[in-house]
Design a protein around this motif. Structure first.
Motif, PDB file in Angstrom:
ATOM      1  N   ALA A 170       0.369   7.356  10.601  1.00 19.09           N
ATOM      2  CA  ALA A 170       1.113   6.508  11.535  1.00 19.09           C
ATOM      3  C   ALA A 170       0.321   5.247  11.869  1.00 19.09           C
ATOM      4  CB  ALA A 170       1.426   7.298  12.796  1.00 19.09           C
ATOM      5  N   ARG A 171      -0.960   5.417  12.059  1.00 15.28           N
ATOM      6  CA  ARG A 171      -1.779   4.257  12.440  1.00 15.28           C
ATOM      7  C   ARG A 171      -1.969   3.306  11.243  1.00 15.28           C
ATOM      8  NH1 ARG A 171      -3.899   4.620  17.488  1.00 15.28           N
ATOM      9  NH2 ARG A 171      -5.438   3.033  17.031  1.00 15.28           N
ATOM     10  N   LEU A 172      -2.088   3.884  10.050  1.00 14.60           N
ATOM     11  CA  LEU A 172      -2.243   3.000   8.876  1.00 14.60           C
ATOM     12  C   LEU A 172      -0.990   2.136   8.671  1.00 14.60           C
ATOM     13  CD1 LEU A 172      -4.065   5.311   6.285  1.00 14.60           C
ATOM     14  CD2 LEU A 172      -4.981   3.270   7.398  1.00 14.60           C
ATOM     15  N   ARG A 173       0.144   2.689   9.069  1.00 13.30           N
ATOM     16  CA  ARG A 173       1.391   1.933   8.921  1.00 13.30           C
ATOM     17  C   ARG A 173       1.412   0.718   9.823  1.00 13.30           C
ATOM     18  NH1 ARG A 173       5.091   4.420   6.148  1.00 13.30           N
ATOM     19  NH2 ARG A 173       4.883   6.649   5.796  1.00 13.30           N
ATOM     20  N   THR A 174       0.642   0.748  10.870  1.00  9.35           N
ATOM     21  CA  THR A 174       0.683  -0.374  11.812  1.00  9.35           C
ATOM     22  C   THR A 174      -0.408  -1.410  11.508  1.00  9.35           C
ATOM     23  OG1 THR A 174      -0.842   0.718  13.343  1.00  9.35           O
ATOM     24  CG2 THR A 174       1.525   1.163  13.635  1.00  9.35           C
ATOM     25  N   LEU A 175      -1.193  -1.184  10.470  1.00  5.28           N
ATOM     26  CA  LEU A 175      -2.275  -2.128  10.148  1.00  5.28           C
ATOM     27  C   LEU A 175      -1.716  -3.503   9.783  1.00  5.28           C
ATOM     28  CD1 LEU A 175      -4.790  -0.131   7.913  1.00  5.28           C
ATOM     29  CD2 LEU A 175      -5.210  -1.086  10.187  1.00  5.28           C
ATOM     30  N   GLU A 204      -0.488  -2.471  -4.757  1.00  2.00           N
ATOM     31  CA  GLU A 204      -1.831  -2.976  -5.058  1.00  2.00           C
ATOM     32  C   GLU A 204      -2.862  -1.854  -4.881  1.00  2.00           C
ATOM     33  OE1 GLU A 204       0.495  -5.078  -3.724  1.00  2.00           O
ATOM     34  OE2 GLU A 204       0.423  -6.016  -5.700  1.00  2.00           O
ATOM     35  N   ALA A 205      -2.540  -0.892  -3.990  1.00  2.00           N
ATOM     36  CA  ALA A 205      -3.437   0.250  -3.782  1.00  2.00           C
ATOM     37  C   ALA A 205      -2.626   1.381  -3.163  1.00  2.00           C
ATOM     38  CB  ALA A 205      -4.586  -0.140  -2.861  1.00  2.00           C
ATOM     39  N   ALA A 206      -3.193   2.557  -3.144  1.00  2.00           N
ATOM     40  CA  ALA A 206      -2.529   3.690  -2.495  1.00  2.00           C
ATOM     41  C   ALA A 206      -3.567   4.489  -1.714  1.00  2.00           C
ATOM     42  CB  ALA A 206      -1.842   4.574  -3.527  1.00  2.00           C
ATOM     43  N   ILE A 207      -3.121   5.066  -0.602  1.00  2.00           N
ATOM     44  CA  ILE A 207      -4.009   5.912   0.206  1.00  2.00           C
ATOM     45  C   ILE A 207      -3.423   7.325   0.207  1.00  2.00           C
ATOM     46  CG2 ILE A 207      -5.000   6.244   2.512  1.00  2.00           C
ATOM     47  CD1 ILE A 207      -4.427   3.253   3.000  1.00  2.00           C
ATOM     48  N   VAL A 208      -4.224   8.257  -0.223  1.00  5.75           N
ATOM     49  CA  VAL A 208      -3.757   9.646  -0.260  1.00  5.75           C
ATOM     50  C   VAL A 208      -4.427  10.397   0.897  1.00  5.75           C
ATOM     51  CG1 VAL A 208      -3.566  11.753  -1.622  1.00  5.75           C
ATOM     52  CG2 VAL A 208      -3.530   9.513  -2.760  1.00  5.75           C
ATOM     53  N   ILE A 209      -3.608  10.774   1.909  1.00  5.21           N
ATOM     54  CA  ILE A 209      -4.143  11.495   3.068  1.00  5.21           C
ATOM     55  C   ILE A 209      -3.921  12.995   2.835  1.00  5.21           C
ATOM     56  CG2 ILE A 209      -4.011  11.773   5.585  1.00  5.21           C
ATOM     57  CD1 ILE A 209      -2.658   8.978   5.634  1.00  5.21           C
ATOM     58  N   PRO A 210      -4.978  13.772   2.828  1.00  5.40           N
ATOM     59  CA  PRO A 210      -4.797  15.206   2.584  1.00  5.40           C
ATOM     60  C   PRO A 210      -4.281  15.931   3.841  1.00  5.40           C
ATOM     61  CG  PRO A 210      -7.091  14.711   2.933  1.00  5.40           C
ATOM     62  CD  PRO A 210      -6.371  13.395   3.037  1.00  5.40           C
ATOM     63  N   PRO A 251       3.256  -1.223   4.076  1.00  4.03           N
ATOM     64  CA  PRO A 251       3.156   0.197   3.717  1.00  4.03           C
ATOM     65  C   PRO A 251       4.404   0.705   3.003  1.00  4.03           C
ATOM     66  CG  PRO A 251       3.676  -0.039   6.039  1.00  4.03           C
ATOM     67  CD  PRO A 251       3.566  -1.432   5.500  1.00  4.03           C
ATOM     68  N   ARG A 252       4.193   1.621   2.089  1.00 10.52           N
ATOM     69  CA  ARG A 252       5.306   2.286   1.392  1.00 10.52           C
ATOM     70  C   ARG A 252       4.966   3.777   1.343  1.00 10.52           C
ATOM     71  NH1 ARG A 252       7.505  -1.965   1.670  1.00 10.52           N
ATOM     72  NH2 ARG A 252       8.198  -3.393   0.027  1.00 10.52           N
ATOM     73  N   ILE A 258       0.856  -1.187   0.000  1.00 12.54           N
ATOM     74  CA  ILE A 258       0.000   0.000   0.000  1.00 12.54           C
ATOM     75  C   ILE A 258       0.894   1.240   0.000  1.00 12.54           C
ATOM     76  CG2 ILE A 258      -1.804   1.267   1.233  1.00 12.54           C
ATOM     77  CD1 ILE A 258      -2.687  -1.459   0.285  1.00 12.54           C
ATOM     78  N   GLY A 259       0.713   2.063  -1.013  1.00 10.74           N
ATOM     79  CA  GLY A 259       1.433   3.326  -1.015  1.00 10.74           C
ATOM     80  C   GLY A 259       0.665   4.350  -0.180  1.00 10.74           C
ATOM     81  N   ILE A 260       1.362   5.028   0.705  1.00 13.79           N
ATOM     82  CA  ILE A 260       0.693   6.027   1.563  1.00 13.79           C
ATOM     83  C   ILE A 260       1.283   7.405   1.262  1.00 13.79           C
ATOM     84  CG2 ILE A 260       0.230   6.754   3.944  1.00 13.79           C
ATOM     85  CD1 ILE A 260       0.479   3.813   4.744  1.00 13.79           C
TER      86      ILE A 260
END
Lengths: 381, 316
Positions: free
Chosen positions: A62-67, A91-97, A72-73, A47-49
């Motif tokens: 920080a919390r998504l990294r511990t899922l 496989e997916a990416a999460i874009v946090i604004p 995480p990348r 997962i790209g963050i």
């Protein structure tokens, strides 16, 4: 004995051909390896963050990294994330604004497809859960109950341990509560098995055409060997190639990647019957087509088309009801149904009688048609 | 060849049609042990269909084929055991070795164990392929493949050997070796059915010849019989000096001489069998006082017979 002699030559010729060896044994195992490495047990989607600025965005990142279940990348920008997903780097990416306003609108970037849908669902759930935690922590800070977000989060975490939570277990209407947990790897291997056993057999029909073109088949008939024996020998040879390939895939993937194929007897029966169907298809193609190169190309085309329609290239779960019915006009779908039954539900022979019956019917019909066509090629001109 | 021996192959009025096409029509012939029978015909004449019925690959629509006294048909086991079939195509597995090809077909004709190994070695030696026994036949030259193709037909020492144009595309050396082998096998008592496009092969090998055209045997006999049936006679050119007219008159009186024409320095005689009557003719001329300066025999050949009967050259 003559049947075995003729069958033995077919096997020997296959073993002598490096290209055949590669496609019969090596290539399917490579595919199982690739699929296993991608989706098998122990597989964690990358997962790209893309991290935003601000305490809330930082806390969510920080919390998504511990899922659990994700690798995480950190990714620099949303466009970089989209590019990475489209190239398959993630496989997916999460874009946090960045923080700001009352709503932190997190973006999930995925590709189309069933696995992407699953990943998106999991990520959305995780983000929602983490967002709830963050909102609770924000409330604690806003109410002055905790001095900062970090302490507020610790408090929320402690409370979360004490309060009973909820979990969601997904179950399809086709699933039984006793279903064995299964990774995509297991059924992916079954799909490779039926795809390649059938595909390689069809391509092998070219060898039968060569034997006819060289005059070897007719020469056999000039010996005290009946047409029935020649046909049986050729069919047995093709069955031998198909079953050796299928067993190699099954055994190899089981030993190398821990693929579970279900109980031995029903699994062997499925493989044997599907190999018989494939052998018949090989002979039929080899009897109906007069040019070995045409047969090779046609074999690949028909093999891939049958695999696609029969659910061996795309998961049959995504088929519409109509397509599912159509797919059962092909032996692949019955073989895959049977594997699903014994692999996922621990079924035995009794539980797959219909599937075995249908595979037997396919085998008999195709073998009889092939024998008739082959006999015609031998005894005319 | 023993003419009194019962025929090893007997085809009686065999007929084969494909839809409206009559491929073979009422063909009858026989071959005795030790006899080499040539089946000649232009392309599409029906030779391969006849051979396929004799080899038991095809069933005749009507008529019968007997081999070694056994009826031949696609399900015949005994009759097929007596036949060695060498097809026109090089019917080998190119990805198997010479030894494997021989053993494969050897097993199909019922050989096994030490007999099969022994015969395989013998055939490899006979075909001159012993040193290439373990090489794949895809690496062989055309001549070597042809020799192995024939060897497979000989693996079980058949009583009837069917050779369907066995020398097509073969170099002269291999071709000669093949022809010598056929001669030897016939001398040893094997009946041979031989088809060829090469007239000189038929003339050299065949005791009798059947000419087939449009599915029918249009003529059959020894080479000489065929020629004589067409009224073909030998031509003898004799160069002479001296008393030409008495010599010509004396020669004309001989039974074997049909016609004499006299020129300035030579006479031309049409005779029945130049080779057997040559001594008598020469003696007669010399006795008249003429001096012979040269002799040339011109025999009508099979090619001319074939052309006359079928209207086509053999290679058409």
């Amino acid at each position: 004995m003559k049947v075995l002699t003729i069958a033995g030559v077919t096997l020997r010729r296959m073993v002598r051909d490096p290209l055949s060896l590669f496609f019969v044994f090596v290539f399917p195992l490579l595919l199982v390896l690739v699929i296993g490495a991608t989706f098998g047990e122990g597989f964690q989607p990358r997962i790209g963050i893309v991290e935003g600025n601000g305490p809330t965005a930082d806390a969510l990142a920080a919390r998504l990294r511990t899922l659990d279940g994700f690798t995480p990348r950190t990714v620099g920008s949303a466009s970089e994330a989209a590019d990475g997903v489209s190239r398959g780097a993630y496989e997916a990416a999460i874009v946090i604004p960045d923080d700001g306003g009352s709503m932190l609108a997190v973006q999930v970037v995925v590709r189309q497809g069933s696995s992407a849908r699953q990943i998106r669902t999991v990520i959305e759930g995780a983000v929602a859960a983490e967002a709830a935690v963050l909102r609770a922590a924000d409330v604690l800070v806003a109410e002055g109950l905790r001095p900062n977000l970090r302490e507020a989060l610790e408090t929320v975490d402690q409370v979360e341990q004490l309060v009973p939570g909820f979990s969601v277990v997904e179950r399809s209407v086709d699933d039984s509560p006793n279903d064995r947990p299964i990774g995509t790897f297991d059924l992916g291997a079954a799909q490779q098995l039926v795809l390649f056993t059938f595909l390689t057999s069809l391509s092998g029909g070219a060898a039968l055409i060569q034997a006819r073109q060289w005059g070897v088949s007719r020469r056999m008939l000039a010996t005290p060997t009946s047409a029935r024996t020649v046909i049986a020998g050729e069919a047995l040879g093709r069955f031998g190639v198909a079953i050796v390939q299928a067993l190699t895939i099954a055994t190899g993937s089981s030993l190398l990647f821990g693929v579970y194929w279900g109980p031995l007897l029903p699994a062997t029966m499925i493989i044997a019957l599907f190999a018989a169907v494939s052998a018949g298809a090989s002979m039929l193609l080899g009897s109906l087509v007069d040019n070995d190169q045409q047969a090779g190309s046609l074999g690949v085309f028909l093999g891939l088309a049958a695999a696609a329609l029969g659910g061996a290239m795309v998961p049959p779960e995504i088929f519409s009801p109509t397509m599912r019915n159509i797919s059962h006009l092909l032996p692949h779908a019955w073989a895959l149904d049977a594997f699903t039954e014994i692999v996922r539900r621990g079924g035995g022979v009794d539980d797959i009688l219909i599937e075995l019956g249908m595979l037997s019917l396919f085998a008999v019909v195709i073998l009889v048609a092939a024998a008739t066509a082959f006999r015609k090629t031998l005894t005319t001109s | 060849m023993d003419p009194s021996a019962p025929p090893l192959l007997n085809c009686s009025r065999i007929r084969k049609t494909y839809g409206d096409l009559v491929a073979v029509d009422d063909v009858s012939f026989h071959i005795s042990p030790g006899e080499t029978y040539g089946l000649l015909g232009p392309n599409g004449a029906g030779k391969t269909t006849v051979i396929s019925m004799i080899a038991g690959i095809l069933d005749a629509d009507s008529g019968k084929v007997w081999v070694a006294g056994e009826p031949m048909h696609p399900r015949a086991t005994k009759a097929k055991t007596a036949v060695g079939y060498v097809p026109q195509d090089i019917a080998l597995y190119p990805d198997l070795t010479a030894c494997e090809n021989l053993m494969f077909f050897g097993r199909l004709v019922g050989l096994a164990g030490s007999t099969l190994k022994k015969r395989t070695k013998e055939v490899l030696r006979l075909t001159g392929l012993s040193d290439r026994a373990d090489d794949r036949t895809s690496t062989f030259s055309g001549g070597m493949k042809r020799r192995l193709n024939i060897g497979i037909g000989l693996i079980h020492q058949p009583r009837l050997l069917i050779l369907d144009e066995p020398t097509v595309g073969v170099d002269p050396q291999s071709r000669n070796a093949i022809l010598e082998s056929v001669d030897t096998m016939a001398d040893e008592g094997m009946a041979v059915l031989y088809t060829t496009h090469y007239m000189e092969e038929a003339e050299r090998l065949c005791d009798r010849i059947g000419i087939i055209d449009d599915g029918k045997i249009v003529a059959e006999g020894t080479q000489r019989e065929l020629i004589e049936k067409l009224g073909g006679h030998d031509k003898l050119h004799i160069g002479i000096t001296g008393y030409g007219l008495p010599a010509a008159n004396a020669a004309a009186m001989l039974d074997c001489v049909i016609r004499v024409s006299l020129g300035d320095t030579a006479m031309e005689l049409i005779v029945r069998d130049a080779r057997s009557s040559l001594a008598e003719i020469v003696n007669t001329i010399v006795e008249t006082g003429a001096e012979i300066t040269g002799i040339e025999i011109e025999e009508p050949n099979l090619e001319a017979v074939f052309l006359h009967l079928t209207g086509k050259a053999l290679r058409d």
